[in-house]
Motif scaffolding. Structure first.
Motif, PDB file in Angstrom:
ATOM      1  N   LEU A 151       0.884  -1.304   0.029  1.00 57.43           N
ATOM      2  CA  LEU A 151      -0.038   0.032   0.040  1.00 57.43           C
ATOM      3  C   LEU A 151       0.858   1.302   0.052  1.00 57.43           C
ATOM      4  O   LEU A 151       0.383   2.243  -0.258  1.00 57.43           O
ATOM      5  CB  LEU A 151      -0.987   0.032   1.296  1.00 57.43           C
ATOM      6  N   CYS A 152       2.195   1.194   0.252  1.00 54.72           N
ATOM      7  CA  CYS A 152       2.968   2.213   0.005  1.00 54.72           C
ATOM      8  C   CYS A 152       3.256   2.194  -1.750  1.00 54.72           C
ATOM      9  O   CYS A 152       3.370   3.433  -1.989  1.00 54.72           O
ATOM     10  CB  CYS A 152       4.421   2.049   0.531  1.00 54.72           C
ATOM     11  N   TRP A 153       3.276   1.239  -2.179  1.00 52.56           N
ATOM     12  CA  TRP A 153       3.606   1.216  -3.630  1.00 52.56           C
ATOM     13  C   TRP A 153       2.397   1.594  -4.478  1.00 52.56           C
ATOM     14  O   TRP A 153       2.437   2.227  -5.502  1.00 52.56           O
ATOM     15  CB  TRP A 153       4.104   0.063  -4.317  1.00 52.56           C
ATOM     16  N   LEU A 154       1.238   1.011  -4.106  1.00 56.13           N
ATOM     17  CA  LEU A 154      -0.008   1.137  -5.006  1.00 56.13           C
ATOM     18  C   LEU A 154      -0.364   2.535  -5.311  1.00 56.13           C
ATOM     19  O   LEU A 154      -0.817   2.803  -6.591  1.00 56.13           O
ATOM     20  CB  LEU A 154      -1.248   0.326  -4.389  1.00 56.13           C
ATOM     21  N   PRO A 155      -0.451   3.608  -4.610  1.00 56.22           N
ATOM     22  CA  PRO A 155      -1.022   4.739  -5.003  1.00 56.22           C
ATOM     23  C   PRO A 155      -0.043   5.492  -6.133  1.00 56.22           C
ATOM     24  O   PRO A 155      -0.625   6.157  -7.039  1.00 56.22           O
ATOM     25  CB  PRO A 155      -0.982   5.690  -3.513  1.00 56.22           C
ATOM     26  N   ASP A 156       1.355   5.271  -6.017  1.00 59.27           N
ATOM     27  CA  ASP A 156       2.091   5.788  -6.900  1.00 59.27           C
ATOM     28  C   ASP A 156       2.057   4.835  -8.031  1.00 59.27           C
ATOM     29  O   ASP A 156       2.174   5.438  -9.395  1.00 59.27           O
ATOM     30  CB  ASP A 156       3.608   5.571  -6.568  1.00 59.27           C
ATOM     31  N   TYR A 157       1.800   3.836  -8.013  1.00 58.62           N
ATOM     32  CA  TYR A 157       1.821   3.017  -9.084  1.00 58.62           C
ATOM     33  C   TYR A 157       0.162   3.200 -10.079  1.00 58.62           C
ATOM     34  O   TYR A 157       0.297   3.725 -11.277  1.00 58.62           O
ATOM     35  CB  TYR A 157       1.476   1.406  -8.884  1.00 58.62           C
ATOM     36  N   LEU A 158      -0.793   3.439  -9.203  1.00 64.76           N
ATOM     37  CA  LEU A 158      -2.075   4.113  -9.852  1.00 64.76           C
ATOM     38  C   LEU A 158      -1.823   5.560 -10.764  1.00 64.76           C
ATOM     39  O   LEU A 158      -2.303   5.629 -11.644  1.00 64.76           O
ATOM     40  CB  LEU A 158      -2.909   4.297  -8.571  1.00 64.76           C
ATOM     41  N   ARG A 159      -0.941   6.341 -10.055  1.00 65.31           N
ATOM     42  CA  ARG A 159      -0.605   7.617 -10.588  1.00 65.31           C
ATOM     43  C   ARG A 159       0.226   7.555 -11.804  1.00 65.31           C
ATOM     44  O   ARG A 159      -0.297   8.135 -12.928  1.00 65.31           O
ATOM     45  CB  ARG A 159      -0.025   8.516  -9.749  1.00 65.31           C
ATOM     46  N   ALA A 160       0.885   6.421 -11.911  1.00 61.38           N
ATOM     47  CA  ALA A 160       1.878   6.250 -13.001  1.00 61.38           C
ATOM     48  C   ALA A 160       1.075   5.610 -14.005  1.00 61.38           C
ATOM     49  O   ALA A 160       0.988   6.356 -15.308  1.00 61.38           O
ATOM     50  CB  ALA A 160       3.042   5.228 -12.883  1.00 61.38           C
ATOM     51  N   ARG A 161       0.268   4.554 -13.826  1.00 62.16           N
ATOM     52  CA  ARG A 161      -0.461   4.181 -14.890  1.00 62.16           C
ATOM     53  C   ARG A 161      -1.698   5.279 -15.474  1.00 62.16           C
ATOM     54  O   ARG A 161      -2.031   5.135 -16.660  1.00 62.16           O
ATOM     55  CB  ARG A 161      -1.365   3.040 -14.455  1.00 62.16           C
ATOM     56  N   ALA A 162      -2.278   5.973 -14.520  1.00 64.13           N
ATOM     57  CA  ALA A 162      -3.078   7.128 -15.195  1.00 64.13           C
ATOM     58  C   ALA A 162      -2.392   8.170 -15.898  1.00 64.13           C
ATOM     59  O   ALA A 162      -3.003   8.470 -16.961  1.00 64.13           O
ATOM     60  CB  ALA A 162      -3.926   7.832 -13.609  1.00 64.13           C
TER      61      ALA A 162
END
Length: 220
Positions: free
Chosen positions: A136-147
């Motif tokens: 859950l540290c990784w997921l928000p930034d992954y979502l931003r990158a994919r968006a």
């Protein structure tokens, strides 16, 4: 070197239009990094990046030792976070920011957060909970990158689980466990488990916040 306000504006452009003024913690964290960067403006940003990662990994050692060593682990986590912000401040405020450096910094951020999760596990958090915390540290930034890859220029306001919050939560949890180390062998583990669980909960809230903002952006 850019002024502080110019630096904050440039930081926002490099981070999908996210306004640091939306969070006192993030704005204060970035201001501290900018203040630290001014006297060492000639330092290559990659040096701060590398040292920050090494310091984060080093926090696992005193976390394993337990007891009052947990205080040192928490301090190392906080120091690693400041060093990570320092490299970004050096790059952006001195005009040396690049796409290559941005990608490298993001990759190192994920590695340091893996070290934070490992330190929490070493200090007494259940393995599964430490893994959830790290994810859950990784997921928000992954979502931003994919968006961003999908064409979303802005991903909404700052969430409750941005990097300064992750660093602060990890560091304070370890320091808190160290403070109560003399109260009994089980007490530090309870403090660490509670802090890790609260961090994971904030991560869930952040994913929901970002998911809602990204869904609206993709619908436009």
């Amino acid at each position: 070197m850019l002024s502080r306000d110019e630096y904050l504006a440039a930081w926002a452009r490099w981070h999908g239009g996210t306004d640091p003024a939306a969070s006192r913690l993030v704005r204060g964290w970035l201001t501290a990094a900018y203040t630290l960067a001014r006297p060492v403006a000639g330092l290559p940003p990659v040096v701060a990046t590398a040292v920050g990662l090494l310091v984060a990994v080093a926090s696992v050692g005193p976390a394993l030792a337990g007891g009052y060593w947990l205080l040192a682990a928490g301090v190392l986590v906080g120091l690693s976070g400041l060093l990570d912000s320092l490299d970004g401040a050096l790059a952006i405020a001195t005009g040396r920011a690049s796409r290559r450096g941005y990608v490298l910094d993001s990759a190192v951020d994920r590695l340091t957060e893996a070290a934070y999760a490992a330190a929490l596990w070493a200090a007494g958090a259940p393995g599964w909970l430490a893994v959830v915390f790290g994810a859950l540290c990784w997921l928000p930034d992954y979502l931003r990158a994919r968006a961003g890859q999908a064409g979303v220029a802005e991903t909404g306001d700052i969430s409750v689980w941005e990097r300064p919050t992750r660093v602060a939560m990890t560091g304070m949890t370890l320091v808190g466990a160290g403070v109560v180390a003399g109260a009994g062998s089980d007490v530090p583990a309870v403090v660490v488990t509670t802090g890790t669980a609260v961090g994971a909960l904030l991560g869930v809230v952040a994913v929901a916040q970002l998911g809602r903002a990204i869904r609206r952006a993709l619908a436009d």
